[in-house]
Structure formats: structure tokens, C-alpha cells
Design an enzyme around this catalytic site. Structure first.
Site, short mmCIF file in Angstrom:
data_model
loop_
_atom_site.label_atom_id
_atom_site.label_comp_id
_atom_site.label_asym_id
_atom_site.label_seq_id
_atom_site.Cartn_x
_atom_site.Cartn_y
_atom_site.Cartn_z
N TYR A 1 69.02 -12.23 -53.77
CA TYR A 1 69.59 -12.98 -52.65
C TYR A 1 71.02 -13.38 -52.97
O TYR A 1 71.26 -14.28 -53.78
CB TYR A 1 68.73 -14.20 -52.38
CG TYR A 1 68.95 -14.88 -51.03
CD1 TYR A 1 69.88 -14.43 -50.12
CD2 TYR A 1 68.18 -15.98 -50.68
CE1 TYR A 1 70.07 -15.04 -48.90
CE2 TYR A 1 68.34 -16.61 -49.45
CZ TYR A 1 69.29 -16.14 -48.57
OH TYR A 1 69.46 -16.76 -47.35
N LYS B 1 69.64 -9.08 -50.37
CA LYS B 1 69.65 -9.88 -49.16
C LYS B 1 70.97 -10.64 -49.12
O LYS B 1 71.29 -11.39 -50.05
CB LYS B 1 68.46 -10.85 -49.15
CG LYS B 1 68.39 -11.72 -47.90
CD LYS B 1 67.23 -12.70 -47.96
CE LYS B 1 67.19 -13.55 -46.69
NZ LYS B 1 66.17 -14.61 -46.77
#
Length: 312
Positions: free
Chosen positions: A142, A167
Site C-alpha cells: 500500500y 495499491k
């Protein structure tokens, strides 16, 4: 088929990041209500469950609570959709959370940014490489806040078969395009998944689709799955009229309300779930609850979104 391919192939559709339910009285974990929340999300059409991540107040859970949340999601999913668990903090503690997630039956991990420090690229590479080595679970990294990766760093991470995706919660489209280009150029046979991970990702959905990034997480799905799914279908099919109608009448007002309070990417979402009739309790400190006037605005925005679906 490798386990990595199996998970990557299942992460296609609307991704559900459930809130974590706490009892209204004492604030203790409420597994039964959480399981209902997860069950209703899967029944509504979620493609995957990301348990104990940012929206699920990962930061506020101890190890035992975390494992209980992940296990509850796994039990409720029952193999119908994959369950991915959050794992953050520093490298050593992230590895302990990863161990608990694996024991609870998770299919993968969302590697949240390391705690507080501002690492350089070498430090980030060491962190994610060591975390991947500490668990048999596949990782989605992330990118946001203090964890910003260069294209060269993403190429290096993509060489690790346990790291299956990035992400993006940063919103830098130039950087995202350069990352995609670098991986495509340097590793033409490597399939790396990309996700739009911005809060209320639907608002930037058209921009990310221009880069080929079609996967995204939907906080709205937590409290208005009908609206979230209608938008997902519309943007996927090229129904621009519906996309623009929902952007103008629902998502933009929602984002403008979210910007009026700190922590609203979590607390406003949780309030929306309560407005829908499921008492998931409040947020734990250091987050706080939205005031009554903001809750009234949220209810009106949700009503307006559903009216737009009816009009369409």
C-alpha cells in the site's frame, strides 16, 4: 497454478473493506456484528474482503483482536471470496501480525505503511522484502503517506513472487504511470496488479482507468452497496451518464463532507453503516465521532444517491 496466481485471479471486482464492529457499551470487539457486516457485504456482491485494514481500524486492534477479526472474516467468507488482512507497524511487529493472519486463514496481506518514520527507498525495500520472507501469504503493498516507492523500487519488489500488487493511496498519476511503464518494460512477463486506493476511490476512477488501473477499494460499499455496485457496473461498462450523475450528485458531496473532519475516511464510513441499521459501535481513539449535523448531511447524501439510482 501457483498460490500467487490463484489470489491475483480472484481480486477482480469491487473490493470490500469492512469496518470493525465494537460493542456500543464497553467498546469491546463484537465478532457477531462484524460477521453480519461481512456476510451482508459478500451477499451484496463483494469480490474480496480486506479485513482489519485502514477502514477496519487496524491501528486500534491488539494482536488477539486482530486475529479474531481476520478469523471471523475467513469463517464468513467460507471460500466464496478471498480474505486479505492488513499488516503494518515496523517490520518486526508487521511480521507478527502476518503470522496471526496466516493462522487465521487469510489468503493474503495488505502491507500498510510502516509506523511514523520517513524511510528512504532502500529502507522500504528491506521492509517489504523482509515482511514477504516472514510469511507464506502474498502481499499487496500500500503506497501512501510515508511509503512512496520509486519506479525502480517497484520493479525490484515485483521480482519477488510473493509481492503481487501495488495499491496506490498517493494519487500521483504521473508516478503511477511511470511505475506501470517501468514494470512493463523491465519485467514484460510479470503480472503485477494495480489498485486505486484513494479514499472514496470512485471520485478518481475515470482518471485511474485512463492508466489501465481498474481495480479499486470502495468505502461506500460498507454503507451503501447498492450505490457502489451501480457505479462499479457503470464505469466498467462505459455508462458515462450514470457515472457522471453519481459523481455529481453523490460522490462529490460525500468527499466534500469527508474533508470537513479529521479521520472521516473511517469514522464517517462507520457512521454510515450505523445509519443503515447495523450498530457497529463507534470508533476507538484517537479517532472521534462526527457531530450530529454531519451525520444528518451524510444521511441526506445517501438518500440523494439512492434517488439518483431510481431516476436512472
Amino acid at each position: 497454478m501457483t498460490d500467487s496466481t490463484a489470489l491475483a485471479d480472484r481480486l477482480d471486482g469491487l473490493l470490500f473493506f469492512p469496518v470493525t464492529a465494537f460493542r456500543p457499551g464497553d467498546g469491546a470487539l463484537d465478532p457477531a456484528v462484524f460477521r453480519r457486516h461481512v456476510r451482508e457485504g459478500i451477499d451484496a456482491g463483494a469480490a474480496a474482503v480486506f479485513a482489519a485494514c485502514g477502514t477496519g481500524e487496524y491501528h486500534a486492534l491488539d494482536l488477539d483482536e486482530y486475529e479474531a477479526v481476520v478469523a471471523a472474516a475467513v469463517a464468513e467468507a467460507a471460500g466464496r471470496v478471498p480474505v486479505v488482512a492488513g499488516a503494518g507497524h515496523g517490520t518486526a511487529l508487521a511480521a507478527r501480525f502476518a503470522e496471526r493472519a496466516h493462522r487465521a486463514g487469510a489468503d493474503g496481506l495488505l502491507a500498510l505503511p510502516p509506523y511514523l518514520v520517513l524511510p528512504d527507498q532502500q529502507g522500504l525495500l528491506r521492509h517489504y522484502t523482509e515482511l514477504a520472507a516472514a510469511t507464506p501469504l502474498d502481499l499487496i503493498v500500500y503506497q501512501r503517506d510515508n511509503a512512496v516507492l520509486s519506479p525502480a523500487s517497484v520493479v525490484q519488489l515485483a521480482r519477488n513472487p510473493r509481492i503481487i500488487g501495488i495499491k496506490d493511496g498517493l494519487g500521483d498519476l504521473d508516478l503511477t504511470q511511470r511505475i506501470i511503464s517501468a514494470v512493463r518494460t523491465e519485467l514484460p512477463d510479470r503480472r503485477l496488479l494495480y489498485f486505486n486506493g484513494l479514499p472514496t476511490a470512485e471520485l478518481t476512477g475515470l482518471a485511474y482507468r485512463g492508466l489501465g488501473v481498474t481495480r479499486y477499494s470502495s468505502a461506500v460499499f460498507c454503507f451503501a452497496p447498492d450505490i457502489a455496485l451501480a457505479f462499479h457496473r457503470a464505469i466498467g461498462s462505459g455508462d458515462l451518464a450514470t457515472v457522471e450523475r453519481l459523481l455529481d450528485g453523490f460522490y462529490r458531496p460525500l468527499v466534500e463532507l469527508r474533508a470537513r473532519g479529521r479521520g472521516y475516511a473511517v469514522s464517517l464510513v462507520k457512521a454510515g453503516v450505523r445509519l443503515g441499521g447495523l450498530d457497529v459501535g463507534g470508533v476507538r481513539p484517537p479517532l472521534s465521532e462526527p457531530p450530529a449535523e454531519h451525520l444528518a448531511e451524510l444521511a441526506a447524501i445517501i438518500d440523494r444517491g439512492r434517488a439518483l439510482l431510481a431516476d436512472g
